[in-house]
Scaffold this motif. Structure first.
Motif: not given
Length: 523
Positions: A174, A177, A180-181, A192, A250-251, A253-255, A257-258
């Protein structure tokens, strides 16, 4: 995938090296808290009949269910999972979000990541390294929990260890993510933490309404998933798959976004300020920088006070089910002694948490200095002491505010004895200020060691929370400033330790500011 992950293991080793003091402390606190619970609960509830009465009392009390969750099994292992499982999972989540934000967004905010990215470092390597560091920490926590409870049953111990470690990794993802925002590491931690707080509230509301964890609210909360693994209560291994699935999604999604933003940028850029400045004093600037954090702590203390206050009468009911405990408390002073002891415990916990607030607020000065934002301010007519004073007023005054709000919350749901509760809360302040004074001294005299103040605050929390359960000697408990405070509310009031601790806090603060005037900025 080779190019985007180039340099991952080197960055992971660097992250673990930088956290070589912080991570072991967190791991020992979280894992040791659960492992130590076996001895403490066995000493209090040695027979199966005592444990069965305790489990029945807990499940019949909605206020205590909201705090600890329901009891699924009255064995010693089951009671340890009930008593410490929720808090261990929450602390693992806090540890994980700090690790991930520290090694992602904070590195970008300070400019260090841009320097590293100029070399042979893949786009997704920093994020992967941060998640690997979090994985190492959570695996260590899971190992300690499993080893500490293995004597009560390996299957239940493994289920609890994986549930706690899995929750930590869930919130690590979490945080990945959120990092990145936002452009700010402080905002990333705050958002978070807000998600974690909302998850805790959802779980508490769900558990308050049901005795078996089947509430929809409990299932909507990731903090409710570990209890539904049901260690020692007929383990539900498939819930661990739910946790693992949430981590993987979630991981991913984070990848994604980054890979779609530049280093230092974010998907939610900071809003531009007004064309003309509105802050005329250093104090106003300090308030502007710290008001968000103070508001969050204030709301958290007030809401938590409301929850704890509703548990006071329930604690008395539990003792009423045990003839042996009833006789003990009658010798101590009857029912009122139990109520005062419970309130003193809750107020003491608030005080130790306020110590974390004041240390973080003081060390905001260190962050302003190391980031280079303080130097332009001090290059003008603004003196160092006036600049520091604005932040210290927020830190030390904010501690007064949040402790008062904790007392208001306790009284609002308990409905009795406002003056004694408020006095007990404010009596924690000398110890809280002592930790703040130590943070000022470390930052003013040894800025490179300023973050060691977190270690002092963590030690105070460990000694106050776990020390009594481990039967540590009083000499060890006295290493914490909270070990010298009178137990209030109660019949006796000792002013000497309060005056002495206040004097120590003042002396530490003055010494830190004196050293600040005589050293270079950002050295």
């Amino acid at each position: 995938m080779a190019v985007p992950l180039t340099g991952t293991f080197g960055l992971a080793r660097l992250a673990l090296r930088r956290d070589r003091l912080m991570l072991p402390l967190w791991v020992l606190v979280v894992g040791g808290m659960v492992a130590s619970g076996v001895g403490s609960l066995e000493a209090l509830y040695g027979s199966p009949a005592d444990r069965a009465r305790l489990a029945a009392s807990m499940n019949a009390n909605s206020s205590l269910r909201s705090l600890y969750g329901p009891v699924f099994d009255d064995s010693l292992g089951g009671l340890v999972a009930w008593r410490f499982g929720v808090f261990a999972a929450t602390l693992a989540a806090v540890m994980s979000l700090i690790i991930v934000v520290r090694h992602t967004r904070e590195e970008e905010e300070t400019g260090r990541q841009e320097l590293l990215s100029a070399g042979a470092v893949g786009r997704r390597a920093p994020l992967t390294a941060a998640l690997l560091a979090a994985l190492v920490a959570n695996a260590a926590v899971a190992l300690i929990v499993t080893a500490g409870l293995a004597g009560q049953g390996v299957s239940g111990a493994l289920a609890l260890g994986l549930a706690v470690g899995g929750t930590g990794m869930l919130f690590a993802a979490t945080a990945a993510i959120v990092a990145q925002l936002t452009e700010s590491a402080r905002l990333a931690k705050g958002l978070t933490g807000a998600v974690l707080g909302l998850a805790f509230v959802l779980r508490a509301a769900g558990d308050a309404g049901t005795e078996d964890g089947s509430s929809v609210l409990t299932w909507l909360s990731p903090v409710g998933w570990p209890e539904n693994v049901r260690p020692y209560g007929g383990e539900r291994w498939w819930v661990l798959l739910l946790i693992a699935g949430a981590v993987l999604v979630q991981t991913a999604v984070a990848y994604v976004l980054t890979g779609r933003r530049d280093v230092g940028m974010s998907f939610l850029p900071a809003r531009p300020g007004p064309a003309e400045g509105r802050l005329a004093t250093a104090g106003a600037l300090a308030w502007r920088l710290q008001r968000g954090g103070l508001l969050g702590w204030s709301l958290g203390f007030l809401v938590t006070g409301l929850v704890f206050g509703g548990m006071v009468e329930g604690a008395a009911d539990i003792v009423g089910d045990s003839e042996q405990a009833r006789q003990i408390f009658e010798r101590m002073g009857g029912q009122n002694a139990l109520t005062n002891a419970f309130l003193a415990t809750m107020v003491g916990l608030f005080g130790m948490m306020a110590g974390l607030f004041v240390v973080g607020s003081v060390l905001r000065l260190h962050g302003e200095e190391t980031s280079g934002r303080a130097e332009p301010l001090l290059a003008g007519a603004l003196g160092r002491l006036r600049w520091a004073a604005g932040h210290l007023v927020v830190a030390f005054g904010g501690a007064v505010l949040i402790m008062a709000l904790a007392a208001v919350g306790l009284y609002a749901s308990y409905g009795k004895d406002f003056a004694p509760i408020l006095g007990a809360a404010l009596a924690q302040l000398p110890a809280v200020w002592t930790l703040g004074g130590l943070a000022v001294l470390l930052w003013g005299a040894y800025p490179k060691a300023a973050t060691a103040a977190w270690g002092a605050a963590g030690l105070a929390l460990v000694l106050g929370w776990i020390g009594p359960a481990l039967n540590l000697p009083q000499a060890a408990l006295n290493l914490s400033p909270f070990g010298h405070l009178p137990k209030l509310p109660g019949p006796e009031m000792a002013w000497t330790p309060l005056v002495a601790l206040t004097g120590i806090a003042v002396a530490l603060t003055v010494a830190g500011l004196w050293r600040l005037r005589r050293r270079d900025v950002a050295c």
